[in-house]
Write a protein that holds these residues in place. Structure first.
Motif, short mmCIF file in Angstrom:
data_model
loop_
_atom_site.label_atom_id
_atom_site.label_comp_id
_atom_site.label_asym_id
_atom_site.label_seq_id
_atom_site.Cartn_x
_atom_site.Cartn_y
_atom_site.Cartn_z
N LEU A 10 55.44 -19.35 57.35
CA LEU A 10 56.04 -18.25 56.58
C LEU A 10 55.33 -17.06 57.48
CD1 LEU A 10 55.72 -19.44 53.11
CD2 LEU A 10 57.72 -19.38 54.57
N ARG A 11 53.84 -17.05 57.76
CA ARG A 11 53.40 -15.83 58.39
C ARG A 11 54.05 -15.46 59.59
NH1 ARG A 11 47.08 -17.12 57.51
NH2 ARG A 11 48.46 -18.88 57.38
N ASN A 13 57.24 -16.36 60.65
CA ASN A 13 58.62 -15.63 60.51
C ASN A 13 58.28 -14.30 60.48
OD1 ASN A 13 59.99 -18.08 61.35
ND2 ASN A 13 60.02 -18.85 59.35
N LEU A 14 57.45 -13.85 59.23
CA LEU A 14 57.37 -12.57 58.83
C LEU A 14 57.00 -11.75 60.04
CD1 LEU A 14 57.44 -10.49 56.60
CD2 LEU A 14 55.03 -10.85 56.38
N SER A 17 59.85 -10.94 62.33
CA SER A 17 60.98 -10.18 61.74
C SER A 17 60.33 -8.90 61.68
CB SER A 17 61.12 -10.85 60.30
OG SER A 17 60.19 -10.42 59.52
N TYR A 48 66.01 -12.85 60.84
CA TYR A 48 64.70 -13.58 60.99
C TYR A 48 64.27 -12.82 59.41
CZ TYR A 48 63.33 -15.63 65.13
OH TYR A 48 63.49 -16.55 66.32
N TYR A 52 63.01 -15.34 56.31
CA TYR A 52 61.67 -15.42 55.90
C TYR A 52 61.74 -15.21 54.39
CZ TYR A 52 57.54 -13.39 53.99
OH TYR A 52 56.37 -13.36 53.19
N GLU A 55 63.00 -18.76 52.98
CA GLU A 55 62.07 -19.76 52.95
C GLU A 55 60.83 -19.50 52.08
OE1 GLU A 55 60.89 -20.36 56.98
OE2 GLU A 55 62.76 -21.26 57.55
N ASN A 56 60.60 -18.34 51.97
CA ASN A 56 59.63 -17.94 50.92
C ASN A 56 59.84 -18.38 49.64
OD1 ASN A 56 56.82 -17.04 50.46
ND2 ASN A 56 57.37 -15.19 50.11
#
Length: 142
Positions: A10-11, A13-14, A17, A48, A52, A55-56
């Motif tokens: 997750l981090r 992907n963040l 983005s 992106y 994120y 998914e989060n």
């Protein structure tokens, strides 16, 4: 119950983005003449960021009301737990099979605590010994 993604995924992907967002802002402020591909940066940034956020919020798997759902950005695959006829472990993945479909679960992107929860749920399924890796050997003492 949600089976969560690893926090690292997750981090990342963040971060990706945000990097695309910075590129969009730099292109807007420092490019005097816009090209067609400058707009693709914005589209990639939005995709992106959407991935994120999705998914989060949704996480990788959702198990509720007797179904298991694999949540992907543009597609959700569902399977009823009572329709599962076989569970295979192959190369770290779980492959859940029913008569009509197959669901592959990538365990490398699942949080460690969530893997334990997933194992507990799959272990509760009553499948024949030769159709599950969770089968307990029968101990016969004569």
């Amino acid at each position: 119950m949600n089976i969560r993604y690893k926090k690292k995924r997750l981090r990342v992907n963040l971060f990706i983005s945000i990097a695309w967002g910075v590129l969009v802002i730099l292109t807007l402020f420092f490019s005097s003449k816009r090209q067609w591909f400058d707009y693709t940066y914005f589209v990639i940034f939005i995709l992106y960021l959407a991935q994120y956020i999705y998914e989060n919020k949704k996480q990788y798997l959702t198990i509720e009301n007797g179904t298991i759902s694999k949540n992907l950005l543009f597609q959700t695959k569902k399977m009823n737990l009572n329709e599962i006829t076989q569970i295979k472990k192959f190369a770290g993945d779980y492959i859940l099979k029913s008569k009509l479909e197959e669901l592959t679960i990538n365990t490398q992107i699942i949080d460690e605590d969530s893997i334990a929860d997933l194992d507990a749920i799959l272990e509760q399924l009553e499948l024949p010994v030769n159709r599950t890796p969770y089968a307990r050997p029968i101990d016969i003492n004569i």
